[in-house]
Write a protein that holds these residues in place. Structure first.
Motif, PDB file in Angstrom:
ATOM      1  N   PRO A 379      21.513  95.239  16.053  1.00 55.08           N
ATOM      2  CA  PRO A 379      21.979  96.656  15.682  1.00 55.08           C
ATOM      3  C   PRO A 379      22.760  97.781  16.496  1.00 55.08           C
ATOM      4  N   ARG A 380      21.621  97.538  18.078  1.00 52.83           N
ATOM      5  CA  ARG A 380      22.740  98.214  18.947  1.00 52.83           C
ATOM      6  C   ARG A 380      23.548  97.773  19.668  1.00 52.83           C
ATOM      7  N   ARG A 385      29.633  92.205  21.995  1.00 52.93           N
ATOM      8  CA  ARG A 385      27.810  91.995  23.126  1.00 52.93           C
ATOM      9  C   ARG A 385      27.114  90.648  22.803  1.00 52.93           C
ATOM     10  N   ILE A 386      26.551  90.821  21.376  1.00 55.17           N
ATOM     11  CA  ILE A 386      26.162  89.707  20.863  1.00 55.17           C
ATOM     12  C   ILE A 386      26.172  88.496  21.019  1.00 55.17           C
ATOM     13  N   ILE A 387      27.716  88.024  20.781  1.00 57.30           N
ATOM     14  CA  ILE A 387      27.817  86.744  21.130  1.00 57.30           C
ATOM     15  C   ILE A 387      27.644  86.975  22.646  1.00 57.30           C
ATOM     16  N   THR A 388      27.733  87.299  23.412  1.00 52.37           N
ATOM     17  CA  THR A 388      27.882  86.869  24.827  1.00 52.37           C
ATOM     18  C   THR A 388      26.155  87.127  25.302  1.00 52.37           C
ATOM     19  N   ALA A 406      33.676  85.205  24.111  1.00 52.23           N
ATOM     20  CA  ALA A 406      33.919  85.888  23.152  1.00 52.23           C
ATOM     21  C   ALA A 406      34.999  85.732  21.834  1.00 52.23           C
ATOM     22  N   LEU A 407      35.947  86.402  22.416  1.00 48.42           N
ATOM     23  CA  LEU A 407      37.460  85.611  21.864  1.00 48.42           C
ATOM     24  C   LEU A 407      37.423  84.425  21.885  1.00 48.42           C
TER      25      LEU A 407
END
Length: 536
Positions: A379-380, A385-388, A406-407
């Motif tokens: 959650p932070r 950032r989660i995907i990468t 990511a995109l």
């Protein structure tokens, strides 16, 4: 006409937030007669649970009834105080909550929790309540009721805990019981047993039931009437057979189309298929795999001589109840645990005991999508950032390249690029699971292990995620190992299905053959337990 057990007229419920007042239930009318089972269905956010909680004054903080009436036995309880409502709860209206894990007090024995309800309503004293609690457990079909009464909730299985909650709900013989998603956390066979027990008890007592569920298959089997809610409104209502056979509202038709238990067809990809990359053959193969865990002094065999293969570019569904060994099999395939004996092969290479740099390289080829999108995303971190995160872990690309990747992945999982800067908490469950899939695809793996990937989602969102997986497989040539307790879900996306029972592979074959001509008794039991299977 006799007086209804429950009559809701023009009910409005509003939640007050820092920014605004949010209407959750908007002018709902509902009637339940004596002995009638009424199912209220809809997705998360439809207002169905808010309606149920408003009936017995259990709205969370910020929620309040802002209009309408709630008549229980002819008395309007909408404006009652907490003290007045305590006299009604349990005595006139029983509640079977959703999750038995969090609904029972973990530091109180089972018998004490049942006895407390009896004493509170003056139906027993301290001396007789304990004996009556044992009798209630016995009537709930729980074996060794004297022993179970002395145990704590964590010592009982999920099915037993739910039976305890049903026993508590019926302890004072209420005229109405509210069952709020009472089996959504249970395996299908345990679900069938619990629902059968609930039906037997309600028939015995002549109790009316307000059944809250997102599963139209459950409603189809268990309800006399179905009420469909969307955005706080009742959009359709009627006898179960009429609603199922001739729905009049587009939203009802959408729910019926999405219900996996009511439709057996495999989903077709909406994107062009590509030829699987690399040589043909099995992307994953388990050969005579056995896994034992030490439980006390004796070993526990979680998997027993299992041999399975997953051809490249296809989907293998592994199904079974809790304790069947399916999650252990997934961990072995991911090389998170080593088998006690047997061989694990990826693209023909023996990786059973691979370690160090070779194991790290293997991680790029095999990725995992977890069950719960609410717990598996940090959650932070922002969505980007989660995907990468996997790209950072393997040192792939610079910042600009990672952003571009990511995109691209957001495009692939059909999410708008604008969510890249948002946090996971700002997304719905379905959006979060799309982000989890995008993260798993970041390293361009060959194999995805999907551990109950849609069990935490509403049926229409389930359908969207399953369709996304089928489309991605066609577009990218992915191979899937799908772990699930739900045969109805597995049927929609699997080429082959393996059935595990107590660590043994009891059946394995093409999906159509297994569903149309099951050979193993346990497979037939699982198929029969699919909600709605008997009404299709």
């Amino acid at each position: 006409m006799s007086e209804p057990v429950l009559l809701v007229e023009g009910l409005h419920v509003t939640y007050r937030t820092r920014r605004d007042d949010v209407p959750a239930v908007r002018g709902v009318d509902l009637r339940i007669d004596a002995g009638e089972v009424v199912a209220v269905v809809g997705e998360s956010g439809s207002g169905k649970s808010t309606l149920a909680h408003a009936v017995i004054g259990l709205l969370p903080r910020g929620g309040s009834i802002t209009g309408g009436r709630v008549l229980l036995g002819g008395q309007d309880v909408a404006g009652w105080s907490e003290k007045q409502l305590q006299r009604v709860r349990g005595r006139s209206v029983g509640l079977v909550p959703q999750d038995p894990t969090v609904s029972l007090n973990p530091v109180k024995r089972i018998g004490e929790q049942i006895a407390e309800v009896l004493r509170q309503h003056g139906l027993a004293d301290r001396r007789t309540a304990a004996a009556q609690a044992v009798q209630i457990l016995a009537r709930s079909g729980i074996p060794d009721p004297e022993l179970r009464a002395r145990q704590y909730p964590h010592e009982l299985s999920g099915g037993m805990r739910q039976r305890v909650l049903i026993g508590i709900a019926f302890a004072c013989s209420p005229r109405l019981v509210i069952a709020d998603e009472p089996t959504s956390a249970l395996d299908v066979t345990v679900q069938r047993t619990v629902l059968d027990h609930l039906a037997e008890v309600t028939a015995e007592h002549g109790t009316s039931v307000l059944f809250i569920t997102h599963d139209l298959g459950v409603a189809a089997e268990r309800a006399d009437r179905i009420v469909v809610m969307q955005h706080g409104l009742v959009v359709e209502e009627g006898p179960t057979a009429r609603v199922l056979d001739a729905p009049t509202h587009a939203y009802t038709r959408q729910l019926l189309e999405a219900a996996p238990s009511l439709h057996g067809a495999r989903l077709a990809p909406r994107r062009p298929a590509v030829a699987p990359s690399g040589p043909a053959g099995d992307v994953l193969r388990l050969e005579h795999v056995t896994k034992e865990f030490r439980v006390g002094r004796a070993p526990f065999r979680a998997l027993d001589d299992v041999t399975l293969a997953l051809p490249r570019g296809s989907t293998l569904g592994v199904v079974g109840e809790s304790g069947s060994g399916k999650s252990t099999l997934a961990r072995i395939a991911l090389r998170l645990v080593e088998p006690t004996s047997g061989t694990v092969r990826i693209d023909g290479e023996d990786v059973t005991h691979t370690r160090g740099a070779r194991l790290r390289a293997l991680r790029r080829r095999v990725q995992l999508v977890y069950q719960n999108p609410y717990a598996s995303l940090d959650p932070r971190l922002s969505v980007e950032r989660i995907i990468t995160e996997p790209l950072h872990a393997f040192g792939i690309g610079d910042r600009a390249e990672r952003t571009r990747r990511a995109l691209e992945l957001l495009d692939q999982v059909a999410l708008p690029r604008t969510v890249a800067d948002r946090g996971a908490a700002e997304l719905s469950g379905g959006q979060r699971q799309r982000v989890a899939i995008a993260r798993a695809l970041a390293l361009r793996p060959e194999l995805l292990v999907l551990d109950e990937p849609v069990s935490a989602l509403d049926v229409s969102v389930q359908r969207q995620i399953l369709q996304l997986l089928v489309d991605l497989q066609a577009e990218l040539g992915l191979s899937y190992l799908v772990i699930s307790h739900d045969l109805a879900v597995v049927r929609q996306i699997s080429d082959t299905v393996a059935v595990l029972h107590r660590g043994l592979l009891v059946e394995h074959g093409p999906t159509a053959d297994l569903f149309d001509h099951p050979q193993a008794e346990h497979t037939r039991a699982l198929l029969d337990a699919i909600p709605g299977a008997r009404v299709v």
